[in-house]
Motif scaffolding. Sequence first.
Motif, PDB file in Angstrom:
ATOM      1  N   HIS A 184       3.821   6.006  -5.349  1.00  0.00           N
ATOM      2  CA  HIS A 184       3.783   6.161  -6.807  1.00  0.00           C
ATOM      3  C   HIS A 184       2.722   7.177  -7.227  1.00  0.00           C
ATOM      4  O   HIS A 184       2.988   8.084  -8.025  1.00  0.00           O
ATOM      5  N   THR A 222       0.825  -1.203   0.000  1.00  0.00           N
ATOM      6  CA  THR A 222       0.000   0.000   0.000  1.00  0.00           C
ATOM      7  C   THR A 222       0.862   1.256   0.000  1.00  0.00           C
ATOM      8  O   THR A 222       0.585   2.218  -0.720  1.00  0.00           O
ATOM      9  N   VAL A 268      -4.539  -0.267  -3.781  1.00  0.00           N
ATOM     10  CA  VAL A 268      -4.765   1.024  -4.422  1.00  0.00           C
ATOM     11  C   VAL A 268      -5.825   1.807  -3.658  1.00  0.00           C
ATOM     12  O   VAL A 268      -5.678   3.004  -3.402  1.00  0.00           O
ATOM     13  N   LEU A 298      -0.072  -0.615 -11.885  1.00  0.00           N
ATOM     14  CA  LEU A 298       0.899  -1.008 -10.865  1.00  0.00           C
ATOM     15  C   LEU A 298       1.064  -2.516 -10.752  1.00  0.00           C
ATOM     16  O   LEU A 298       1.949  -2.998 -10.043  1.00  0.00           O
ATOM     17  N   ALA A 330       2.260   1.827  -3.443  1.00  0.00           N
ATOM     18  CA  ALA A 330       1.242   2.370  -4.350  1.00  0.00           C
ATOM     19  C   ALA A 330       0.997   3.842  -4.045  1.00  0.00           C
ATOM     20  O   ALA A 330       0.893   4.676  -4.953  1.00  0.00           O
TER      21      ALA A 330
END
Length: 238
Positions: free
Chosen positions: A18, A12, A50, A43, A15
């Motif tokens: 990013h 997590t 996400v 991803l 993500a």
Amino acid sequence: MTLTLARGPSLTEQAAAHIRSRIVHGTLQCGEPLSELALAQELGVSKTPVREALLELKRQGLVEIHPQRGTFVFEMSSVQVVQLAEMRSILELAALRLAMERNRDALRRRWAELVADMDVAMAIGNTQDYRVLDGMFHQAMFDLAENQFLSETFTVIAFRIQALRNRLSLDPALNEKSHGEHKRLLELVTKNDNEKVVELLAWHIEWTRSSYIELLGMPAAYNRPTRNSERRLKAVQR
């Protein structure tokens, strides 16, 4: 192109990092809708990390989640931009005073290093690196203020500030002005001129607010410098 993230307990966080990077650097624009499915496919993960990442980014002010409507990159009204600048001024001026009181030499050295790196970025036209260094210049005050709670409070708004800062980097004139003020701040710290350092930082933040408002096409009524800001500018130019 599909990215594959390493499996593990920090999926997590990876993500979130990013997506946050894409928002802060302007790849994802203010107000742009975000699709959990599309991000998960990009991803190479399921929608669950996400979704959790987007909730974390919501807590950081970078994402807005509207029931029945969807998830969007943050947007700011003119009132919110003014309020953000007010909060930023309160926190940064406090951090500057503490850093000068407790770690002046370290602040001078750190600012000198960053200004030198900024010189290089400006010389080669690397606006992305310049704006990252800009953020580090301001973060240095909090790192050297030695106040955990002040730093934690600034973290609440730091990502939004950096996201807006990066959107200003497309204008070379704004970068030149910003860089000149960073050099002047370093000069004043080196001269131990505390009053003028604080005055210039306050003006610098208010000028940035005006640039945000102009960039975002907001009403002119929100773009008027205050009498205090005009006084600050005249003081530090002497």
